[in-house]
Design a protein around this motif. Structure first.
Motif, PDB file in Angstrom:
ATOM      1  N   CYS A   1      -5.929   2.918  -5.197  1.00 36.51           N
ATOM      2  CA  CYS A   1      -5.005   2.491  -6.252  1.00 36.51           C
ATOM      3  C   CYS A   1      -5.230   1.029  -6.587  1.00 36.51           C
ATOM      4  O   CYS A   1      -4.717   0.541  -7.589  1.00 36.51           O
ATOM      5  CB  CYS A   1      -3.560   2.739  -5.835  1.00 36.51           C
ATOM      6  SG  CYS A   1      -3.027   1.639  -4.525  1.00 36.51           S
TER       7      CYS A   1
ATOM      8  N   PHE B   1      -2.669   0.147   5.803  1.00 31.40           N
ATOM      9  CA  PHE B   1      -2.809  -1.041   6.654  1.00 31.40           C
ATOM     10  C   PHE B   1      -1.842  -0.996   7.819  1.00 31.40           C
ATOM     11  O   PHE B   1      -0.694  -0.582   7.694  1.00 31.40           O
ATOM     12  CB  PHE B   1      -2.544  -2.307   5.832  1.00 31.40           C
ATOM     13  CG  PHE B   1      -3.475  -2.451   4.666  1.00 31.40           C
ATOM     14  CD1 PHE B   1      -4.803  -2.775   4.864  1.00 31.40           C
ATOM     15  CD2 PHE B   1      -3.022  -2.229   3.375  1.00 31.40           C
ATOM     16  CE1 PHE B   1      -5.657  -2.907   3.784  1.00 31.40           C
ATOM     17  CE2 PHE B   1      -3.882  -2.352   2.309  1.00 31.40           C
ATOM     18  CZ  PHE B   1      -5.199  -2.682   2.503  1.00 31.40           C
TER      19      PHE B   1
ATOM     20  N   CYS C   1       0.841  -1.205   0.000  1.00 30.35           N
ATOM     21  CA  CYS C   1       0.000   0.000   0.000  1.00 30.35           C
ATOM     22  C   CYS C   1       0.877   1.256   0.000  1.00 30.35           C
ATOM     23  O   CYS C   1       1.698   1.452   0.883  1.00 30.35           O
ATOM     24  CB  CYS C   1      -0.904   0.019   1.223  1.00 30.35           C
ATOM     25  SG  CYS C   1      -1.877   1.517   1.270  1.00 30.35           S
TER      26      CYS C   1
ATOM     27  N   ARG D   1      -4.015  -1.562  -5.486  1.00 32.23           N
ATOM     28  CA  ARG D   1      -2.859  -2.455  -5.535  1.00 32.23           C
ATOM     29  C   ARG D   1      -2.958  -3.529  -4.471  1.00 32.23           C
ATOM     30  O   ARG D   1      -2.235  -4.512  -4.521  1.00 32.23           O
ATOM     31  CB  ARG D   1      -1.583  -1.646  -5.364  1.00 32.23           C
ATOM     32  CG  ARG D   1      -1.331  -0.865  -6.627  1.00 32.23           C
ATOM     33  CD  ARG D   1      -0.139   0.010  -6.590  1.00 32.23           C
ATOM     34  NE  ARG D   1      -0.148   0.841  -7.786  1.00 32.23           N
ATOM     35  CZ  ARG D   1       0.741   1.766  -8.045  1.00 32.23           C
ATOM     36  NH1 ARG D   1       1.703   2.005  -7.186  1.00 32.23           N
ATOM     37  NH2 ARG D   1       0.652   2.477  -9.148  1.00 32.23           N
ATOM     38  N   CYS D   2      -3.854  -3.313  -3.501  1.00 35.06           N
ATOM     39  CA  CYS D   2      -4.022  -4.353  -2.495  1.00 35.06           C
ATOM     40  C   CYS D   2      -5.044  -5.396  -2.928  1.00 35.06           C
ATOM     41  O   CYS D   2      -5.272  -6.363  -2.226  1.00 35.06           O
ATOM     42  CB  CYS D   2      -4.434  -3.743  -1.161  1.00 35.06           C
ATOM     43  SG  CYS D   2      -5.940  -2.781  -1.278  1.00 35.06           S
TER      44      CYS D   2
ATOM     45  N   ILE E   1      -6.210   5.707  -1.300  1.00 38.79           N
ATOM     46  CA  ILE E   1      -6.337   6.521  -2.503  1.00 38.79           C
ATOM     47  C   ILE E   1      -6.877   5.726  -3.686  1.00 38.79           C
ATOM     48  O   ILE E   1      -6.748   6.150  -4.845  1.00 38.79           O
ATOM     49  CB  ILE E   1      -4.972   7.149  -2.884  1.00 38.79           C
ATOM     50  CG1 ILE E   1      -3.934   6.052  -3.031  1.00 38.79           C
ATOM     51  CG2 ILE E   1      -4.564   8.182  -1.865  1.00 38.79           C
ATOM     52  CD1 ILE E   1      -2.679   6.514  -3.709  1.00 38.79           C
TER      53      ILE E   1
ATOM     54  N   TRP F   1     -12.667  -6.113   0.679  1.00 34.07           N
ATOM     55  CA  TRP F   1     -13.132  -4.896   0.026  1.00 34.07           C
ATOM     56  C   TRP F   1     -14.633  -4.825   0.167  1.00 34.07           C
ATOM     57  O   TRP F   1     -15.321  -5.824   0.012  1.00 34.07           O
ATOM     58  CB  TRP F   1     -12.739  -4.929  -1.455  1.00 34.07           C
ATOM     59  CG  TRP F   1     -12.761  -3.585  -2.082  1.00 34.07           C
ATOM     60  CD1 TRP F   1     -13.807  -3.024  -2.718  1.00 34.07           C
ATOM     61  CD2 TRP F   1     -11.702  -2.649  -2.127  1.00 34.07           C
ATOM     62  NE1 TRP F   1     -13.474  -1.775  -3.155  1.00 34.07           N
ATOM     63  CE2 TRP F   1     -12.173  -1.517  -2.810  1.00 34.07           C
ATOM     64  CE3 TRP F   1     -10.391  -2.646  -1.643  1.00 34.07           C
ATOM     65  CZ2 TRP F   1     -11.384  -0.391  -3.021  1.00 34.07           C
ATOM     66  CZ3 TRP F   1      -9.623  -1.535  -1.868  1.00 34.07           C
ATOM     67  CH2 TRP F   1     -10.112  -0.421  -2.554  1.00 34.07           C
TER      68      TRP F   1
END
Ligand code: SF4
Lengths: 717, 251, 525
Positions: free
Chosen positions: B72, B55, B50, B74-75, B70, B85
């Motif tokens: 992104c 996290f 992240c 990526r997680c 933000i 999520w």
């Protein structure tokens, strides 16, 4: 004989003051002017009011001149009103002039004092002249002293002599016209005496009457500033020193109006509606043109000058309406029209003098009269601003100030035209009424602009220059006039009956019964009014104040005749009380009751979050009047020259220069030819006098004398 | 103009059922990561991946600081064990600075929207609030250009240096009672701009914020929820249950 | 690239400039002495009809390097004009005399690096507001210390706007930074005498976040986050430009499927952004129903994007080397179908707007920009195309496989607000047309290919919805960014916006603003 004493006192005070001014050192000039000027003004007021109170005209024959007849002085009710008003204006004006004399408005103090007191005397003499010769001599003296005063005060160098000369040249042209008019009248009467002229004037032929009307109307109109002979006025006002210009606007302007009224309503009452209509139309046009120029100019003095022209227009429109009513045999509407006009004339003297005091002080302190460079003065001179505000409210015709009353009366007069029979005349009245209403609306715009741009907002120029509250010498005169503005606004029911006798001889009837019904009187006095009518008004409370106030009542009432049963009623007195009660009540209810527990916090104005609001980011006077200007442009089509300067390439501008050249059709069609003609005359005269004042004065007097000689020759036949 | 009237009527009603009922349409929210229990390796991987340190691992649990996410992704994209999520949109949170807000307004409210350096998307989502889909006027919410008429200040963007004076001026110009809603991660933590010398780490550094709405950008419904919380018509939610301690100590 | 250019440079600028031509990237690098810099750039811009794209200042260890980037029309490639000077010298000749489009670029370089451009008439008070910062703050210099700059903060106390209108009663009307309902923070100074805007001065950079400074020293994939988020209404386009710059610098190829999806998403974003622009135009003319309709379409497209990619503004899709997420063909087809439905309604809206006279009255002959002016200012995107400057990087310098697709570049002649609106509508149609082609011919395979970072620098360009965007990236050997510079389309269009508003009345100002579709966030960076 009281009156006589006062007149002698007035003249001798003027003379004594002038002598003292010559004798005493410079430092004393201010106090001499203040003392003698004020005393002379008081004498003038007393002379006027003693005549008004006694109700008797004063007539004093002076010496007999060979072939010219007897010189007479006299004060009738009309002159008395003018004397009183002139006194009321000259009193504060003297204080103001002396105060500014001491503060360096004039370099040559003693000359100024002498001339000013001489001018006072001349003005007084114009009003008390009882025959054409004295009148014209006094008038001529007045013209020359005005001119000398403008020239003598060397506050700013350039253009002054020129403007003074323009004033004199215009005045002289006007005087010559008026002289001719008088001579025509006198020829008819066989005498220069006013009473004789008055007696014979109804017998004059209509061609002659027209000639007299046009000559005197436009001749005196020059002094008053009527379209199209008004272009000299703003220039003369800007040239005149701040110490003198209030006198110019408050006292000498009235002379022109007095001349018109004296001749065309007094000496030669109208028998035909047409001259009255001419006066009405010219008056309305003058008012409109004046206010349009005033609204779009940025120089405070020029604005006030154009606004004077506007007010003169309103007064003359009232005169015209009165003349039409006289000619068509409607005495009461005629009386109302004359009262309205006279009332407005008085009001104008008060508020315009007041405003010129304010402008003089502003100019003295800030060094500028350009509205675009002023702003924010309220922070530095709150009291002067307050007085100035009274002036702007009055001139904008907002109740409860005096301008409202007289403009209300004038507009009501226009509505009385329904009683006239001719449709064409009615149409002219309707158009004039509309024009005057538009003028009134523009006047509000104009003076909101003057006040807001000059006194509110941020300071735009010389931010670091120290400003101070006006001194007592300015504030006292301002507040005297502010009080008069308020008084004449609050108490029209006392003013109207005072003015009524002055115009009664002109109209053939009294306006006070028609305008101020005796609601305060006990029942029998109401006989003139229908009883239901009276009852209705009593139910509305028109008799409130009966027990503790003198006079007839506090309601101005305007009633059409039988065939025109409309009623307009207005009471600024009750209105003011109601306003105070309502506003005060609102304050009490909201602040002291509803929100009494809330803390009031004052926050800065919201500026969009900008870092610092700069003075150049606030609206300018030009911007404010731009909508009016745009409307104006559609009619007058100015030429705009735009010039963009660039550096490096054509997309980097360093300056955008824009110049607007406004050549208005009025200018093009009327002013330019008239001005050209006059300047030609003036140039010829200038050639004659070769730049020397006294020679010129001699020429002017010689011209007058020549005309008189012609008259002599004719009379001796 | 009658063709337009007819066109308008033809279009029919598009307005969201929210706040009375839930909005079910697809694509109205980007969702947010939520705290969850995870094995240590996967949790470490999330912490490492992240870019904005959302996290933290507390007692074997992956905690999420939504003020920093933000979006992104990526997680969740290209990792073996994606973060949990959640596709909610009720994100109006009471600010740490002001707990237990009392309702301040009884009737309609006027909202002054201020851009303190946003990227355009937060403001675009605020703009959508006036579109027929969200139509905040039906709820008595009105956008006003001047703070003088405002009850609620809705701030988006990280609070740039050039705007900070304006922000303070606007805040001072709003009459009391007033509420400040900070919408978007930039306004809450500075987002990707936090380390810039010309940005604050969120407008919380400049103004006292009452209601916070995370998201980059928060979708219109989330902003709407934040406004409803500010108006006292919806209760605030707790997007980080049990993690207040983590917030207090920070990273 | 026409072969002649290199020879022409040799011939005409012998002794002043050296030319190096790289065939693979169609790039001609001209190293030029400072003395003839302005003339050379002027020659390219005026005589050879090259467009000015970007000015990149780089502080190399011992020298300044200035890179003026030009590009030609279809068929002719890129020209980089390089000029350098020792670090101790901070003066360069200004090229604005010939290349007006470089005006703001030079001002930016002056503010950011403290360089002086000799002959530029108006330097200073640009990004760093003089009434907020002291002189001698050069944020992009390597040695810049923000702590010092903030600690010794000393704004000019006597700041005043530079007024040029000389007319009695002229004043400056300040607008903003907070000026209307939902608007970006920007400050305008309008010089006027009360009705018409005589001169327009925008004061931008209230939202300046200094992303180029943040980016320095960060790995490329973190800078991508900035590239997406500094102007997120067109996030995908800027992210794409950045990715392409990195990929070019590292000579990385991306999988064909990633390229196809990139085009699909870029066009979806364009469609959505144009719908938003149309909504703002309708709203600025107070045509409520049309504004609502367009608002519905915009939200529809946002939802389509959200449903397809998870994020309404397409965040988190891009990665250097391809895409983070593969989108199933089926999802793309569904998104396309929905977009086609929206387009149909947009077409209907256009038909009805074209017969609404009250609407047209407010757009036609409003905010007029002449073709020559648009070219001189280097205006970009729909704004330029509405003034008959029909450049489009997708056509002229194709990237990401745009050359395979058939599409038109709509342009109009009038250059007024209505022309700009028509261009927006036509481009919506072209976008859907391209989306159809990508879906029909979507290649298979993966979407992400890793590559080895290497030292280098490159320019990435895209035709973003608002116009051409140029991202310059320099990487070190680890793939960390050492210099990042963006020339966004709004930067160019704000520069020319004053031409459109001057000599129009105030009440048209919001309309002209809406038809220019300017983004402050994009400009301020
Ligand atoms: S989506 Fe949010 S939580 Fe996930 S990696 Fe990105 S910033 Fe962190």
């Amino acid at each position: 004989m009281m009156t006589q004493a006062f007149i002698i006192a007035f003249l001798s005070l003027c003379g004594a003051g002038a002598l003292l001014a010559v004798a005493m050192p410079r430092t004393r000039q201010g106090s001499i002017l203040a003392v003698t000027g004020c005393l002379a003004a008081i004498a003038l007021m007393l002379a006027g009011s003693s005549t008004l109170i006694s109700g008797e005209n004063f007539l004093q024959p002076l010496w007999e001149l060979p072939n010219l007849g007897r010189m007479t002085i006299g004060i009738d009710q009309l002159s008395a009103v003018f004397l009183l008003v002139t006194g009321l204006v000259l009193f504060p004006a003297s204080i103001f002039a002396s105060s500014h004399l001491e503060r360096g408005a004039i370099s040559n103090g003693s000359l100024f004092t002498v001339l000013l007191l001489a001018l006072y005397a001349a003005i007084g003499l114009v009003f008390i002249a009882g025959d054409a010769l004295s009148f014209l001599l006094a008038w001529e003296a007045m013209s020359i002293f005005s001119y000398l005063l403008i020239v003598a005060s060397r506050q700013q160098e350039d253009g002054k002599a020129n403007s003074g000369f323009l004033l004199l040249a215009m005045g002289e042209a006007g005087t010559l016209a008026a002289v001719l008019g008088f001579l025509l009248l006198a020829a008819g009467a066989g005498s220069l005496d006013f009473s004789a002229i008055q007696g014979t004037s109804p017998g004059l032929g209509s061609g002659l009457r027209w000639a007299v009307f046009l000559l005197t109307f436009f001749g005196f109109g020059v002094k008053a500033g009527l379209v199209p002979v008004n272009f000299w006025l703003p220039r003369a006002y800007t040239a005149a020193s701040r110490a003198f210009v209030p006198v110019l606007a408050g006292a000498t302007l009235n002379l022109g109006l007095y001349g018109i009224l004296r001749v065309n309503a007094g000496l030669m009452p109208a028998t035909d509606a047409a001259p009255g209509l001419v006066a009405l139309v010219i008056g309305t046009l003058t008012a409109l043109v004046g206010i349009l120029y005033a609204t779009t100019d940025n120089d405070l003095k020029v604005i006030l000058a154009h606004s004077s022209i506007e007010n003169v227009g309103i007064v003359v429109a009232g005169f015209g309406a009165g003349m039409v009513f006289v000619a068509t045999n409607h005495p009461i509407p005629a009386a109302i029209a004359f009262v309205a006009a006279l009332y407005h004339l008085i009001n104008h003297s008060f508020f315009k003098t007041l405003l010129f005091f304010g402008v003089g002080e502003v100019e003295k302190q800030t060094g500028t009269r350009d509205l675009n460079n002023l702003g924010g003065l309220i922070k530095w001179m709150p009291l002067a601003t307050l007085a100035f505000l009274v002036g702007t409210l009055s001139i904008s015709a907002l109740p409860p100030f005096n301008g409202f009353v007289s403009e209300w009366l004038t507009l009501q007069t226009m509505l009385r035209s329904t009683e006239l029979s001719s449709a064409a005349v009615k149409l002219v009245f309707a158009l004039a009424g509309a024009g005057l209403a538009l003028t009134a609306a523009l006047a509000v715009t104009c003076f909101v602009r003057v006040f807001a741009m000059g006194f509110l907002g941020m300071r735009r120029l010389n931010e670091n220059r120290q400003l101070l509250e006006a001194r007592a010498g300015t504030l006292a005169p301002m507040f005297i006039l502010a009080a008069l503005c308020l008084g004449f606004g609050l108490l029209p029911t006392y003013v109207i009956p005072t003015l009524s006798p002055a115009v009664a001889p002109l109209a053939g009837a009294s306006a006070s019964d028609a305008l101020v019904p005796p609601f305060f009187a006990s029942d029998p006095a109401h006989s003139a009014l229908p009883s239901t009518f009276v009852k209705d008004f009593h139910d509305l409370g028109a008799q409130i104040g009966q027990s503790f106030l003198p006079g007839r009542g506090l309601v101005v009432l305007h009633r059409g005749g039988e065939e025109n049963p409309v009623v307009f009623a207005m009471s600024t007195s009750y209105m003011a009380v109601a306003l105070i009660v309502l506003l005060g009540g609102t304050y009490v209810v909201i602040r002291l009751w509803l929100t009494r527990r809330r803390k009031l916090r004052q926050r800065k104005r919201w500026d969009g979050g900008i870092r610092r609001l700069l003075p150049e980011m606030t609206y300018t006077a030009t911007g404010f009047s731009n909508p009016v200007r745009v409307v104006f442009d559609a009619v007058f089509r100015p030429t705009t020259v735009e010039d963009t300067r660039e550096t490096v390439t054509r997309h980097f501008r360093t300056a955008i220069l824009r110049e607007q050249e406004r050549t208005h059709p009025v200018d093009k069609l009327v002013f330019h030819p008239v001005r050209a003609a006059l300047l030609r005359v003036a140039r010829a005269l200038a050639y004659l006098h070769q730049g020397r004042l006294n020679t010129y004065a001699t020429y002017a007097l010689a011209a007058l004398a020549a005309v008189l000689v012609m008259y002599l020759i004719q009379a001796s036949w | 103009m009658s063709p337009w009237v007819i066109k308008g009527i033809r279009t029919g009603i598009k307005t969201s059922a929210y706040p009375r009922n839930a909005e079910t349409a697809a694509g109205v929210t980007p969702g947010l990561p939520v705290s969850s229990q995870m094995d240590t390796g996967a949790a470490r991987a999330l912490v490492d991946i992240c870019p904005t340190q959302v996290f933290t691992i507390i007692n074997g649990r992956v905690n999420v600081d939504v003020d920093r996410c933000i979006h992104c992704y990526r997680c969740v994209r290209g990792v073996e064990q994606p973060a949990r999520w959640d596709s909610t949109y009720e994100w109006g949170v009471e600010s740490n600075q002001k707990k237990n807000l009392l309702p301040a307004f009884r009737k309609s409210i006027n909202i002054c929207v201020v851009d303190a350096g946003d990227c355009g998307s937060c403001l675009n989502e605020v703009r959508q609030l006036s579109s027929p889909y969200y139509n905040i006027h039906r709820l008595g919410f009105f956008i006003t250009p001047t703070p003088r008429h405002a009850d609620v200040l809705l701030v988006v963007g990280p609070g740039t240096d050039h705007m900070s004076l304006a922000l303070q001026k606007i805040y001072n110009a709003i009459p009391t009672p007033k509420r400040v809603v900070a919408a978007g991660v930039c306004a809450l933590s500075g987002g990707v701009f936090a380390e810039s010398f010309t940005c604050s780490e969120g407008v919380t550094d400049i103004l006292p914020v009452d209601v916070e709405v995370p998201g980059n950008p928060p979708p219109p419904l989330a902003i709407l929820h934040g406004l409803l919380v500010a108006a006292g018509r919806k209760p605030p939610v707790d997007l980080q249950p049990g993690s207040s301690q983590a917030n207090a100590t920070g990273e | 690239m026409e072969l002649g250019l290199k020879e022409q440079v040799k011939e005409r600028w012998a002794g002043h400039a050296k030319c190096r031509y790289d065939d693979r990237s169609d790039l001609c690098e001209i190293t030029c002495a400072r003395a003839s810099l302005a003339e050379l750039c002027g020659w390219l811009f005026i005589d050879k009809d090259f467009n000015f794209a970007n000015l990149i200042v780089e502080e190399m260890p011992a020298a300044w390097r200035l890179r003026y980037i030009f590009y030609g029309g279809a068929g002719s490639g890129w020209v980089h004009v390089l000029a350098s000077a020792l670090c101790s010298e901070e003066t360069f000749p200004s090229i604005v005399k010939f290349v007006h489009a470089a005006d703001w670029h030079e001002r930016e370089a002056e503010d950011m690096f403290g360089l002086t451009f000799e002959g530029h008439p108006r330097l200073g008070d640009f990004i760093l507001h003089d009434d907020a910062w002291q002189e001698n703050v050069d944020p992009m210099r390597h040695h810049f210390d923000p702590q010092m700059a903030i600690r010794y903060r000393k704004p000019a106390a006597d700041w005043r706007p530079r007024r040029i209108v000389q007319e009695s009663g002229a004043f400056v009307m300040p607008v903003g930074p907070k000026y209307s309902g939902v608007t970006e923070s920007v400050h305008f100074l309008l010089e006027t005498v009360g009705e018409d805007v005589i001169r327009f001065m925008p004061r931008l950079f209230y939202k300046w976040r200094a992303i180029e400074k943040i980016a320095e020293g960060k790995p490329a994939d973190e800078v991508l986050l900035l590239a997406e988020r500094f102007a997120a209404t067109t996030a995908f386009a800027h992210g794409l430009a950045f990715c392409q710059a990195v990929e070019t610098a590292c000579a990385a190829d991306i999988p064909p499927r990633a390229a196809g999806l990139r085009v699909f998403l870029a066009e979806l974003e364009r469609l959505r952004q144009h719908a938003g622009a149309i909504q703002e135009i309708c709203e600025s003319t107070a045509l409520a129903v049309a504004a609502s309709e367009a608002g519905i379409f915009e939200e529809d497209l946002l939802r389509i994007s959200g449903e397809l990619t998870g994020h309404r503004y397409l965040f988190g899709m891009l990665a250097p080397g391809g895409l983070l997420l593969d989108l199933p063909d089926n999802d793309c087809r569904q998104a396309l179908n929905k977009s086609q439905a929206v387009l149909k309604q947009l077409d209907n809206l256009e038909t009805e707007l074209r017969v609404s006279s009250s609407f047209l009255d407010r757009l036609e002959e409003v905010g007029y920009v002449q073709q020559q002016v648009a070219a001189a200012y280097g205006l970009l995107g729909p704004v330029a195309r509405a003034s008959a400057v029909a450049h489009d990087l997708r056509r002229e310098q194709p990237y990401s496989g745009y050359s395979q697709f058939r599409f038109e570049v709509p342009s109009e002649q009038e250059g007024d607000g209505y022309a700009r609106l028509r261009v927006l509508f036509s481009e919506c149609r072209q976008s859907v047309h391209i989306m159809e082609q990508t879906v029909a011919a979507m290649p298979g395979g993966g979407v992400l290919e890793s590559f080895k970072p290497r030292e280098g620098a490159a320019l990435g360009w895209v035709e973003a919805p608002r116009g051409a965007a140029f991202h310059w990236v320099r990487l070190d050997e680890r793939g960390f960014v050492t210099r990042y510079h963006v020339a966004p389309p709004s930067f160019a269009n704000w520069h020319g916006f004053h031409v459109a508003v001057e000599n129009f009345a105030f009440q048209d100002f919001p309309i002209m603003l809406a038809t220019f579709d300017l983004s402050v966030a994009e400009n301020d960076r």
